[in-house]
Design a protein around this motif. Structure first.
Motif, PDB file in Angstrom:
ATOM      1  N   PHE A   1       4.542 109.771  16.091  1.00 40.02           N
ATOM      2  CA  PHE A   1       5.528 110.192  15.467  1.00 40.02           C
ATOM      3  C   PHE A   1       6.090 109.187  14.750  1.00 40.02           C
ATOM      4  N   ARG A   2       6.186 108.950  13.364  1.00 45.36           N
ATOM      5  CA  ARG A   2       6.495 107.934  12.595  1.00 45.36           C
ATOM      6  C   ARG A   2       8.129 108.141  12.214  1.00 45.36           C
ATOM      7  N   CYS A   3       8.961 107.344  12.171  1.00 49.16           N
ATOM      8  CA  CYS A   3      10.695 107.419  11.663  1.00 49.16           C
ATOM      9  C   CYS A   3      10.842 106.119  11.024  1.00 49.16           C
ATOM     10  N   ARG A   4      12.245 106.062  10.582  1.00 49.61           N
ATOM     11  CA  ARG A   4      12.951 105.126  10.264  1.00 49.61           C
ATOM     12  C   ARG A   4      13.113 104.057  11.449  1.00 49.61           C
ATOM     13  N   ARG A   5      12.959 102.694  10.981  1.00 47.21           N
ATOM     14  CA  ARG A   5      13.117 101.716  12.313  1.00 47.21           C
ATOM     15  C   ARG A   5      14.494 101.664  12.557  1.00 47.21           C
ATOM     16  N   GLY A   6      14.781 101.670  14.004  1.00 46.03           N
ATOM     17  CA  GLY A   6      16.214 101.943  14.181  1.00 46.03           C
ATOM     18  C   GLY A   6      16.517 103.472  15.028  1.00 46.03           C
ATOM     19  N   LEU A   7      15.671 104.339  14.765  1.00 46.01           N
ATOM     20  CA  LEU A   7      15.907 105.722  15.117  1.00 46.01           C
ATOM     21  C   LEU A   7      14.710 106.156  16.102  1.00 46.01           C
ATOM     22  N   GLU A   8      14.136 104.920  16.534  1.00 44.27           N
ATOM     23  CA  GLU A   8      12.947 105.256  17.758  1.00 44.27           C
ATOM     24  C   GLU A   8      13.877 105.915  19.053  1.00 44.27           C
ATOM     25  N   PRO A   9      14.875 105.650  19.521  1.00 39.04           N
ATOM     26  CA  PRO A   9      15.434 106.127  20.776  1.00 39.04           C
ATOM     27  C   PRO A   9      15.828 107.585  20.720  1.00 39.04           C
ATOM     28  N   LEU A  10      16.401 107.992  19.270  1.00 38.28           N
ATOM     29  CA  LEU A  10      16.722 109.122  19.183  1.00 38.28           C
ATOM     30  C   LEU A  10      15.342 110.336  18.791  1.00 38.28           C
TER      31      LEU A  10
ATOM     32  N   LEU B   1      28.319 108.333  12.179  1.00 37.00           N
ATOM     33  CA  LEU B   1      28.231 108.103  10.692  1.00 37.00           C
ATOM     34  C   LEU B   1      26.974 106.876  10.669  1.00 37.00           C
ATOM     35  N   LEU B   2      26.413 106.815   9.691  1.00 34.47           N
ATOM     36  CA  LEU B   2      25.592 105.639   9.159  1.00 34.47           C
ATOM     37  C   LEU B   2      26.461 104.453   8.450  1.00 34.47           C
ATOM     38  N   SER B   3      26.888 103.728   8.631  1.00 36.50           N
ATOM     39  CA  SER B   3      27.743 102.806   8.291  1.00 36.50           C
ATOM     40  C   SER B   3      27.074 101.564   7.374  1.00 36.50           C
ATOM     41  N   PRO B   4      27.468 101.447   6.228  1.00 38.05           N
ATOM     42  CA  PRO B   4      26.984 100.279   5.241  1.00 38.05           C
ATOM     43  C   PRO B   4      27.605  98.968   5.582  1.00 38.05           C
ATOM     44  N   ARG B   5      29.035  99.348   6.038  1.00 35.52           N
ATOM     45  CA  ARG B   5      29.903  98.018   6.572  1.00 35.52           C
ATOM     46  C   ARG B   5      30.203  98.390   7.843  1.00 35.52           C
ATOM     47  N   PRO B   6      29.372  98.140   8.950  1.00 37.10           N
ATOM     48  CA  PRO B   6      29.772  98.313  10.189  1.00 37.10           C
ATOM     49  C   PRO B   6      30.876  97.622  10.728  1.00 37.10           C
TER      50      PRO B   6
ATOM     51  N   LEU C   1      34.289 102.781  20.443  1.00 38.62           N
ATOM     52  CA  LEU C   1      32.782 102.866  19.958  1.00 38.62           C
ATOM     53  C   LEU C   1      31.949 102.864  21.190  1.00 38.62           C
ATOM     54  N   GLU C   2      31.028 104.090  21.174  1.00 38.95           N
ATOM     55  CA  GLU C   2      30.288 104.402  22.293  1.00 38.95           C
ATOM     56  C   GLU C   2      28.902 103.656  22.241  1.00 38.95           C
ATOM     57  N   ARG C   3      28.419 103.796  21.008  1.00 38.81           N
ATOM     58  CA  ARG C   3      26.965 102.892  20.611  1.00 38.81           C
ATOM     59  C   ARG C   3      26.987 102.586  19.020  1.00 38.81           C
ATOM     60  N   GLU C   4      26.118 101.566  18.770  1.00 34.42           N
ATOM     61  CA  GLU C   4      25.707 101.475  17.371  1.00 34.42           C
ATOM     62  C   GLU C   4      24.221 100.833  17.374  1.00 34.42           C
ATOM     63  N   ARG C   5      23.653 101.171  16.346  1.00 36.20           N
ATOM     64  CA  ARG C   5      22.287 100.643  16.387  1.00 36.20           C
ATOM     65  C   ARG C   5      21.784 100.742  14.859  1.00 36.20           C
ATOM     66  N   PRO C   6      21.297  99.475  14.541  1.00 37.15           N
ATOM     67  CA  PRO C   6      20.808  99.070  13.125  1.00 37.15           C
ATOM     68  C   PRO C   6      19.734 100.221  12.710  1.00 37.15           C
ATOM     69  N   VAL C   7      19.818 100.656  11.451  1.00 38.31           N
ATOM     70  CA  VAL C   7      18.754 101.458  10.887  1.00 38.31           C
ATOM     71  C   VAL C   7      18.191 101.153   9.562  1.00 38.31           C
ATOM     72  N   ASP C   8      16.876 100.896   9.425  1.00 38.60           N
ATOM     73  CA  ASP C   8      16.110 100.386   8.209  1.00 38.60           C
ATOM     74  C   ASP C   8      16.042 101.473   7.358  1.00 38.60           C
TER      75      ASP C   8
ATOM     76  N   GLN D   1      26.716 104.298  14.044  1.00 34.02           N
ATOM     77  CA  GLN D   1      27.858 104.184  15.010  1.00 34.02           C
ATOM     78  C   GLN D   1      28.165 105.454  15.434  1.00 34.02           C
ATOM     79  N   ARG D   2      28.489 105.798  16.775  1.00 37.86           N
ATOM     80  CA  ARG D   2      29.251 106.919  17.441  1.00 37.86           C
ATOM     81  C   ARG D   2      30.606 106.256  18.148  1.00 37.86           C
ATOM     82  N   PHE D   3      31.615 107.235  17.756  1.00 36.18           N
ATOM     83  CA  PHE D   3      32.839 106.740  18.387  1.00 36.18           C
ATOM     84  C   PHE D   3      33.260 108.088  19.074  1.00 36.18           C
ATOM     85  N   ARG D   4      34.282 107.926  20.081  1.00 37.57           N
ATOM     86  CA  ARG D   4      34.866 108.925  20.597  1.00 37.57           C
ATOM     87  C   ARG D   4      36.454 109.049  20.721  1.00 37.57           C
ATOM     88  N   LYS D   5      37.180 109.831  20.570  1.00 35.55           N
ATOM     89  CA  LYS D   5      38.647 109.640  20.536  1.00 35.55           C
ATOM     90  C   LYS D   5      38.994 109.911  22.048  1.00 35.55           C
TER      91      LYS D   5
END
Length: 504
Positions: free
Chosen positions: A179-188, A465-470, A484-491, A500-504
């Protein structure tokens, strides 16, 4: 050369890495830039731009045909060849008319390109034009191109039965599925494969997740994050004779079992290299050897291929990628410049998770893909979208209705001042800077929207969100008491953003 050029372009150059990315879908505003790149870029970039142009969402053949006027011979040849790649998109009449006219071009290179294109399209008009040109042509190289085009049309008329992919058939035993995907999305993607399809994943590698399954093929379409799928057949780690090694893999009992099980009719394929290289001599040697090893049962036939065969650069493995109709994103009938690719929207929706009482807000809704994908993965209470462009909201409404979404509200509004309460999920793919907002203005916009989102988010609410300015979004959300719960670069095809995923 004439100074008359397609006026819609920005003059910007799309990076080669992005052009070669199969997930890159050019916006309408990029069409003029792509046409100029085809005409005047170096050979590799021009070829990649032509393939990228064939992935546009709107008809572009008329613009390419008009761009033939006043060009140099090399530019006309490249543009005529690009028309060939646009066939089958609903405007073949325009393409045929332009290529028939190009058969009378004074430059042999242009006539050769026109012959190749007409041979691919294969209409009665194209056939008649090729026959007339064959009687009048005097250049030997063009005569050969005309002969090949006519021979191909003859094979097309004789070819029975048709070849197609069987999506309901199962394999004889479990096989390796890539299964091919964008680099960075492998865990999802791995999570989606395991939870959504019910397959155990074997390995993750850059831009791909490997699982093992017998199929049927249609179950793989449950993955909304995957760009495509292929079956992997492995050989020795290195090969002294790459042509022999690749041919033996394609003619192996494993490959033949997969191809036979999932193909209705004769097996036809198109061979390519996974690094995008050409290797014409090596490719020809492989296809000849495969024909010998299989007595023609597996045929190299790019015109009517039901499979793409991707060969590793060292010939240590091949991937068998079926050509089948991908209906996962059939709702996507309207688009906006710089819109999300639906597989990225699907990744954001999966990262956000599902709550039945979700009130979902996309501050930069664009064509609405994030809301569409969130609506498709589980129940929700309400979907909200804002954008400053009324035309974007019209397209978002079209897509949401086609996706079967209900209980959604779209508003022309600046997200920085949007009056809303009770939001439990903010999901968005904001402007990426290169096309819509630039420099410091983007940083300021992202920070102000983040502060507003943090203010309206309910306790235990999430932001994905997918942030261009993390760094900017991280600091802004954290200042609003989000964690901030997690963040991961995506190509994203030549540049990176961060999921990025945040929780209040």
């Amino acid at each position: 050369m004439s100074g008359d050029r397609d006026k819609g372009g920005s003059g910007a150059t799309v990076p080669l890495a992005e052009l070669r990315d199969p997930a890159f879908t050019p916006s309408r505003k990029q069409v003029a830039d792509l046409i100029e790149t085809i005409a005047g870029g170096d050979e590799e970039t021009a070829r990649a731009a032509a393939h990228a142009l064939s992935r546009t969402q709107s008809p572009v053949a008329a613009r390419v045909a008009a761009a033939l006027e006043g060009r140099s011979p090399q530019e006309r040849a490249r543009l005529a060849d690009a028309l060939r790649l646009l066939a089958g998109r609903g405007d073949d009449d325009v393409i045929v008319a332009a290529l028939v006219q190009s058969l009378a071009d004074p430059e042999p290179r242009v006539r050769k390109a026109a012959a190749r294109g007409l041979g691919k399209i294969g209409s009665d008009i194209a056939s008649d034009a090729l026959e007339r040109a064959s009687r009048e042509e005097r250049d030997e190289t063009v005569i050969r191109a005309l002969d090949r085009a006519q021979s191909g049309l003859g094979r097309d008329r004789e070819r029975v039965p048709a070849s197609a992919i069987e999506t309901d058939a199962e394999l004889d035993r479990p096989r390796r599925v890539v299964f091919r995907c964008r680099r960075g999305l492998e865990p999802l993607l791995a999570r989606e494969i395991e939870e959504g399809i019910g397959l155990a994943t074997e390995t993750e590698r850059p831009g791909a997740v490997v699982a093992v399954s017998r199929g049927p093929l249609r179950i793989f379409s449950k993955s909304r994050i995957a760009l495509d799928i292929a079956f992997e057949v492995r050989g020795p780690a290195s090969a002294v004779d790459p042509a022999a090694a690749a041919a033996e893999l394609l003619a192996s009992s494993e490959a033949r079992s997969i191809l036979a099980a999932l193909t209705r009719g004769p097996v036809r394929y198109r061979l390519a290299w996974d690094d995008g290289g050409k290797r014409r001599g090596l490719t020809a040697a492989i296809t000849r050897r495969v024909a010998d090893l299989t007595d023609g049962a597996i045929a190299d036939d790019p015109r009517a291929a039901s499979w793409d065969v991707l060969v590793a650069a060292d010939a240590s493995s091949i991937e068998l990628a079926p050509r089948w109709v991908d209906e996962r994103f059939a709702y996507r009938s309207a688009d906006v410049p710089a819109a999300s690719h639906p597989t990225i929207a699907a990744a954001l929706a999966l990262a956000a998770g599902v709550r039945e009482d979700d009130v979902v807000w996309d501050p930069f809704v664009g064509s609405g893909l994030e809301l569409c994908e969130r609506s498709l993965i589980g129940p929700y209470a309400r979907l909200l979208g804002t954008d400053v462009d009324p035309r974007a909201l019209e397209r978002a409404r079209t897509n949401l209705e086609a996706a079967g979404a209900r209980r959604f509200d779209l508003s022309v509004a600046d997200a920085r001042h949007f009056d809303v309460s009770g939001v439990s999920l903010v999901i968005t793919n904001p402007p990426m800077g290169r096309r819509l907002v630039r420099g410091g203005a983007l940083d300021e916009l992202l920070a102000e929207v983040a502060w507003r989102a943090a203010a309206v988010l309910a306790p235990r609410g999430r932001v994905v969100l997918l942030s261009p300015r993390p760094r900017v979004t991280r600091e802004a959300f954290e200042s609003g008491n989000l964690v901030l719960e997690r963040e991961r670069p995506v190509d994203l095809g030549g540049f990176e953003a961060v999921l990025q995923r945040f929780r209040k």
